[in-house]
Motif scaffolding. Structure first.
Motif, short mmCIF file in Angstrom:
data_model
loop_
_atom_site.label_atom_id
_atom_site.label_comp_id
_atom_site.label_asym_id
_atom_site.label_seq_id
_atom_site.Cartn_x
_atom_site.Cartn_y
_atom_site.Cartn_z
N UNK A 145 13.64 -36.14 -7.35
CA UNK A 145 14.39 -37.21 -6.68
C UNK A 145 15.44 -37.73 -7.64
N UNK A 146 16.62 -37.98 -7.12
CA UNK A 146 17.68 -38.53 -7.93
C UNK A 146 17.20 -39.83 -8.61
N UNK A 147 17.44 -39.92 -9.93
CA UNK A 147 16.96 -41.09 -10.69
C UNK A 147 17.48 -42.40 -10.12
N UNK A 148 18.73 -42.36 -9.64
CA UNK A 148 19.32 -43.62 -9.17
C UNK A 148 18.56 -44.16 -7.96
N UNK A 149 18.16 -43.27 -7.07
CA UNK A 149 17.44 -43.72 -5.86
C UNK A 149 16.16 -44.44 -6.28
N UNK A 150 15.42 -43.84 -7.20
CA UNK A 150 14.14 -44.43 -7.63
C UNK A 150 14.39 -45.72 -8.41
N UNK A 151 15.32 -45.64 -9.37
CA UNK A 151 15.55 -46.81 -10.23
C UNK A 151 16.08 -48.02 -9.46
N UNK A 152 16.91 -47.77 -8.45
CA UNK A 152 17.40 -48.90 -7.64
C UNK A 152 16.23 -49.67 -7.05
N UNK A 153 15.26 -48.95 -6.53
CA UNK A 153 14.08 -49.62 -5.95
C UNK A 153 13.24 -50.29 -7.03
N UNK A 154 12.98 -49.56 -8.12
CA UNK A 154 12.11 -50.14 -9.17
C UNK A 154 12.74 -51.41 -9.73
N UNK A 155 14.05 -51.38 -9.97
CA UNK A 155 14.74 -52.56 -10.49
C UNK A 155 14.66 -53.71 -9.48
N UNK A 156 14.87 -53.35 -8.22
CA UNK A 156 14.82 -54.36 -7.16
C UNK A 156 13.47 -55.08 -7.17
N UNK A 157 12.39 -54.29 -7.19
CA UNK A 157 11.05 -54.90 -7.14
C UNK A 157 10.76 -55.68 -8.42
N UNK A 158 11.14 -55.12 -9.57
CA UNK A 158 10.90 -55.84 -10.83
C UNK A 158 11.55 -57.21 -10.81
N UNK A 159 12.74 -57.25 -10.27
CA UNK A 159 13.51 -58.49 -10.29
C UNK A 159 13.01 -59.49 -9.24
N UNK A 160 12.62 -58.99 -8.08
CA UNK A 160 12.34 -59.93 -6.97
C UNK A 160 10.88 -60.06 -6.59
N UNK A 161 10.02 -59.18 -7.07
CA UNK A 161 8.63 -59.26 -6.62
C UNK A 161 7.66 -58.90 -7.71
N UNK A 162 7.46 -57.64 -7.92
CA UNK A 162 6.50 -57.20 -8.93
C UNK A 162 6.67 -55.72 -9.19
N UNK A 163 5.69 -55.19 -9.86
CA UNK A 163 5.82 -53.82 -10.34
C UNK A 163 5.36 -52.81 -9.28
N UNK A 164 6.12 -51.74 -9.19
CA UNK A 164 5.69 -50.60 -8.36
C UNK A 164 4.95 -49.65 -9.30
N UNK A 165 3.71 -49.30 -8.96
CA UNK A 165 3.03 -48.40 -9.90
C UNK A 165 2.95 -46.95 -9.43
N UNK A 166 3.21 -46.71 -8.15
CA UNK A 166 3.20 -45.32 -7.68
C UNK A 166 4.40 -45.11 -6.77
N UNK A 167 5.13 -44.02 -7.00
CA UNK A 167 6.21 -43.64 -6.08
C UNK A 167 5.77 -42.35 -5.40
N UNK A 168 5.74 -42.38 -4.08
CA UNK A 168 5.33 -41.20 -3.33
C UNK A 168 6.49 -40.77 -2.43
N UNK A 169 6.42 -39.59 -1.88
CA UNK A 169 7.48 -39.16 -0.95
C UNK A 169 6.85 -38.80 0.40
N UNK A 170 7.69 -38.88 1.43
CA UNK A 170 7.19 -38.77 2.81
C UNK A 170 6.31 -37.54 3.06
N UNK A 171 6.82 -36.35 2.73
CA UNK A 171 6.02 -35.16 3.07
C UNK A 171 4.71 -35.14 2.34
N UNK A 172 4.73 -35.61 1.09
CA UNK A 172 3.49 -35.62 0.32
C UNK A 172 2.46 -36.55 0.97
N UNK A 173 2.95 -37.71 1.42
CA UNK A 173 2.04 -38.66 2.10
C UNK A 173 1.47 -38.00 3.36
#
Ligand code: ATP
Ligand code: MG
Length: 362
Positions: A145-173
């Motif tokens: 996955x493109x780093x920017x896609x993941x980092x945009x979300x992780x930064x968003x959550x760090x700043x506004x809510x809390x930590x994301x500890x697992x990133x999964x993708x649709x097909x894997x789920x």
């Protein structure tokens, strides 16, 4: 320290609806304590990517406050997620990492440096090499996955809510819903026997994700840039309704007119246009399935499962079935999953991917 690691929150961002799921896992059962399907502000999420931070902060305000102490997971669904299954001789962890990077890099549009790459071993077996030696082999499922896609979300959550500890993708789920030693859906063929050659189609709003499994392992994942939006658009234009009202019309109409022998003028325009969208989507699905069948060992696909909000349009399941002549099932029921308060059975189809993200791969 006081966090209960069994409390899992999943965030699944869609262009039309964002799903937030709160679940607890006990032994192998999932209990959905709470969930919300929130209308995503227009343009806030595009192709699974965070596009407008401020409106997402507003949309999630109550949920961002509930993140503390939970294990928070992000479920990514974007056409830019690259997945692949491949095999290689068994090797040490360090070498394996390098080999996985190489195998994935051949599929990427840009330098590997721009991607987060991960892989898991999904099978181990022996192979006899040309010189008669037994070689231990691994089958791996890789994801990039493109780093920017993941980092945009992780930064968003760090700043506004809390930590994301697992990133999964649709097909894997989705794969986790159908496989493992305690699957939530046990695919059966028409003879009632267990089967593993299946397709899972997530019919969303702007896109449709197609995941095909061969013997319960990922064969391919593709994204079509079509979905429920195209149907709403037709309704809005034909009936001259604002988009929001056309959405409501779509959700409440029984689409029985699609089956009528005699239609009035408006009905027949709707019929033609909606059939065109169904046809385009189904034709692309059918081509992918034909490709799979020609490449697969068993030369067959046992069953197609539909998830995602777009699949709730009455008649769509039948339409695909008639076109590809393979059993099609809309996912409205899951084994080993209980809900504290399931407001509507149709919500299962919208939440299926998020529920898959709750499961740990065994
Ligand atoms: N009961 C229903 N009947 C018909 N269509 C429905 C129903 N409920 C939801 N939809 C449609 O499903 C789509 C939303 O589904 P979903 O939440 O799976 O998409 P999304 O994840 O937001 O989209 P994408 O993945 O494309 O970004 C919308 O087009 C919506 O109109
Ligand atoms: Mg979606």
């Amino acid at each position: 320290m006081f966090g209960n690691k069994n409390n899992i929150t999943v965030f699944d961002f869609g262009s039309k609806s964002t799903k937030v799921l709160y679940a607890t896992v006990k032994d192998k059962s999932i209990h959905v304590e709470d969930y919300e399907i929130i209308g995503t502000p227009q343009g806030a999420i595009k192709d699974g990517k965070l596009n407008d931070v401020n409106s997402v902060v507003n949309m999630l305000s109550t949920h961002l406050k509930r993140m503390k102490g939970n294990e928070n997971r992000l479920l990514l669904a974007s056409s830019e997620v690259v997945l692949r299954t491949f095999e290689m001789p068994k090797m040490g962890t360090k070498e394996l990492k390098e080999a996985v990077k190489y195998e994935m890099s051949v599929l990427l549009p840009e330098s590997l440096d721009h991607f987060v790459v991960d892989a898991s071993i999904i099978d181990e077996y022996d192979r006899i090499s040309e010189d008669g030696k037994e070689v231990k082999m691994n089958q791996l499922q890789g994801v990039a996955v493109n780093k920017k896609i993941v980092n945009d979300y992780l930064d968003f959550f760090n700043k506004h809510g809390g930590k994301i500890s697992v990133v999964d993708v649709q097909s894997n789920a989705e794969i986790k819903l159908f496989t493992g030693n305690n699957p939530n859906i046990s695919p059966k063929n028409d003879a009632g026997e267990d089967c593993g050659d299946i397709a899972i189609i997530d019919f969303g709003h702007q896109k449709t994700g197609i995941t095909i499994l061969e013997d319960k392992k990922l064969f391919l994942h593709r994204t079509l840039h079509k979905g429920g939006f195209d149907i709403t658009n037709i309704i809005s234009e034909t009936l001259d309704l604002p988009f929001d009202e056309a959405e409501k019309w779509k959700h409440t109409n029984d689409f029985e007119f699609l089956k009528k022998n005699s239609m009035n003028e408006v009905e027949s325009i709707l019929y033609d246009e909606i059939s065109n969208v169904f046809h385009d989507i189904t034709m692309e699905i059918s081509q992918i399935i034909e490709f799979f069948i020609s490449m697969s060992k068993q030369k067959k696909l046992d069953r197609i499962y539909l998830v995602g909000g777009g699949s709730l349009i009455p008649g769509f399941t039948d339409y695909i079935h008639r076109y590809v002549n393979i059993p099609v099932e809309l996912v409205l029921d899951l084994d080993n999953v209980t809900f504290k308060n399931l407001r509507n059975p149709s919500h299962v189809a919208l939440l299926a991917d998020s529920i898959g993200a709750v499961i740990r791969r065994v």
